[in-house]
Write an enzyme that holds these catalytic residues in place. Sequence first.
Site, mmCIF file in Angstrom:
data_model
loop_
_atom_site.group_PDB
_atom_site.id
_atom_site.type_symbol
_atom_site.label_atom_id
_atom_site.label_comp_id
_atom_site.label_asym_id
_atom_site.label_seq_id
_atom_site.Cartn_x
_atom_site.Cartn_y
_atom_site.Cartn_z
ATOM 1 N N PHE A 1 4.974 13.328 -8.269
ATOM 2 C CA PHE A 1 5.835 12.402 -9.013
ATOM 3 C C PHE A 1 5.704 10.965 -8.520
ATOM 4 C CE2 PHE A 1 8.612 13.066 -5.400
ATOM 5 C CZ PHE A 1 9.399 11.930 -5.321
ATOM 6 N N LYS A 2 5.208 10.782 -7.302
ATOM 7 C CA LYS A 2 5.090 9.428 -6.746
ATOM 8 C C LYS A 2 4.144 8.563 -7.576
ATOM 9 C CE LYS A 2 7.476 11.002 -3.194
ATOM 10 N NZ LYS A 2 7.078 11.063 -1.799
#
Length: 466
Positions: free
Chosen positions: A111-112
Site C-alpha cells: 500500500f505504500k
Amino acid sequence: MRYISTRGDAPALGFEDVLLTGLATDGGLYVPESLPHFSLEEIRSWRGLPYADLAFNVMYPFVEDAIPADDFRTMLHDTYKVFSHDAVAPLVQLDSNEWVLELFRGPTLAFKDFALQLLGRLLDYVLEKRNQHVVIMGATSGDTGSAAIEGCRRCEHVDIFILHPYQRVSEVQRRQMTTVMGDNIHNIAVKGNFDDCQRMVKESFGNQGFLGGKTQLAAVNSINWARIMAQIVYYFQASLALGGPDRSMAFSVPTGNFGDIFAGYLARKMGLPISQLVIATNRNDILHRFMSGNKYEQHQLEHTLSPSMDIMVSSNFERLLFDLHGRDGAAVKALLENAAKGPVSIEDYRWKHARKLFDSDAVDDKTTCDTIREIYQRNEYLLDPHTAIGVRAARNCRRDPAVPMITLGTAHPAKFPDAIAESGLSVKPQLPAHMADLFEREERYTVLDNNVAEVQGFIAKHWKNA
C-alpha cells in the site's frame, strides 16, 4: 493552506516546506490548520471517476497554494498509471458484506506505493523549481523502504538512505530494497529493531549538523504529511464503489505506525460517512492496549510473521492525540514526554470520544495463520499476514453486519512466503512477472551497529556532494 505542528511550538508552513521538512522543529508532526470538507452531494458526484481524477478532487485543496491544477493532474495520472490494475485499488468480496481493498497493485506490491510513487514526483517537482538538493533518510519495517526507493530512485535532486532492522524483514522485502542499483541509493541494515531505526531518523531530523550545512534531510516515512494525504483517497474510492456516501462504511486497517488508519479518520472528518475504524495489530499491541483500556505503555518489541507491524512507538498516533486534546500542542508534548518515562492515560472523556469511532484487536501468529488458511479454503483467496490480521480483527470487532466492512489489503502474499507456509497451505504465492528474477539479482547493503553516530557518519560520507 497552512500546516501547524502537533506540539504547537514550530512556525506554520506552506505545503512545499512541509513536504521537505518532515518533522517540525519542535519535534512535532505537521497537520493542516483546517481540513477541506465535502458535501454528500459533491462526494456522490465523484462516482465512477478514474482513480487519478478522484485523487485530484480529494487532494488538491492540500496543495493548491503550491502546485498549479494542471501540473498536479499530470502528476497523479503519471503516478497511478504504473499500477497493474485499471481500478488501481480493486475490491474483492469475501462474504455477503465483507470486502478486501487490494492496495498492493503498485510496483512494490504494498500500500505504500500509493503515497510514495506520488511523493517522488512531488519532490522532483518542488526541488527542480527550487534548484535544491536533499538527502532522504527513512526507516522501514519492511515495505516503506522499497516503495520509497522505487518512487524516488529517478529523482535528480535526491540521495536516499533507508534504514531497516537487520534480519527482521522478509527476504522479499529486503531484496526489493537492496537489488535496486543507483549511485543515489543506500540501504543500511541496523543491528536493532524498527523502533531503533525510527528513533535514529527522528534524532537526525532534530539535529542535522552531521550534514555540515550543505544539504537538508527530507522524510519519506509517514511523518511526512504528503504520505497521509495520498492515503485518504482510497477510503473515498472504496466507499463510492459500494454505495457511498449514501450508506456508511466500516474499515479494518492493519497498522503499526497509525498512518494508514489516521488517513481514514481524516476522510471521515472531510465528510465521508464512516461509522467504524478497526485498529488491527499483532502482538506488538500498544495501540490496541490504549484503545481498549486507555493505557499507553511500551513493551518489549517482538518479532512476528507480520514484520511491517513490528512497531511499538507509533509515530502518527501523535496526530490523533492532537485532535483528542483540542489541538493543544503543549498538552500533547507533555503527554508524550511522560510516555517516554512510563505508562500514561488520557482523560476518560477524551478516550471515550475516540472509542465512538475506533475499535481494536491484537492477533497473534497462530490466529494469523489460521485466518490465512480459513479464507483460502473457503474462498481460494490468499491473504498476506498483515491483511489476515485485518480480516480477523474486522470479524472480532464488527459492530453492525448491515454496514459494509472493508479490510485494507496492505501487501501481496508473495512478499511473505514463510507465513503462507506456516499456515499449512501447500499453495506457493508467485511474484508477478516484473519481479520473477528477484532472487537472482545482485544485492547491495551495509550492515551497521545500532549507533546513531555511526549511521550519521555513513550518510555524511556517502551522499552525492559530500
